[in-house]
Design a protein around this motif. Structure first.
Motif, short mmCIF file in Angstrom:
data_model
loop_
_atom_site.label_atom_id
_atom_site.label_comp_id
_atom_site.label_asym_id
_atom_site.label_seq_id
_atom_site.Cartn_x
_atom_site.Cartn_y
_atom_site.Cartn_z
N ASP A 40 0.86 -1.17 0.00
CA ASP A 40 0.00 0.00 0.00
C ASP A 40 0.90 1.23 0.00
N ASN A 96 -0.19 4.11 2.54
CA ASN A 96 0.00 3.87 3.97
C ASN A 96 1.38 3.30 4.31
N THR A 103 2.77 0.39 3.74
CA THR A 103 2.71 -0.94 4.34
C THR A 103 2.96 -2.02 3.29
#
Length: 120
Positions: A71, A74, A76
């Motif tokens: 992601d 974000n 991540t």
């Protein structure tokens, strides 16, 4: 920059786990993220990596059972592990190739490791 990994645990063979890793701190970009693992008495090996453009690489031993996703918003990276086998037992480390400021080189940062134990 810090990487925080989570999601490890004790699972029976055939089960599933999802590992997650989030990068935090001051940086301007991530080139790629991924996961290594180190089993008992073994060398650390790359199991999966993904670039910010979505190019994915898997170790041959995990193809078809491991799914990596990233992601970009974000910061991540997740690793879905299905059909776990006892040989998947290892400490899993996430990494991120990060640039902390414009004009500086990318540098690999590492998470603290999360342990996966698969019982037969």
């Amino acid at each position: 920059v810090q990487l925080q990994a989570s999601g490890g645990g004790l699972v029976q063979a055939g089960g599933s786990l999802k590992l997650s890793c989030v990068a935090s701190g001051k940086f301007v970009g991530i080139n790629d993220m991924g996961w290594y693992r180190q089993g008992p008495g073994k060398q650390r090996e790359l199991v999966a990596s993904i670039t910010n453009s979505g190019n994915i690489n898997y170790a041959d031993s995990v193809k078809g059972r491991y799914t990596i996703s990233m992601d970009n918003f974000n910061n991540t990276v997740d690793l879905q592990i299905d059909n776990l086998k006892p040989e998947d037992t290892a400490v899993y480390y996430c990494y991120a190739d990060i640039v902390t400021d414009w004009g500086r080189p990318f540098w690999d940062y590492w998470g603290q490791g999360t342990e996966v134990t698969v019982s037969s």
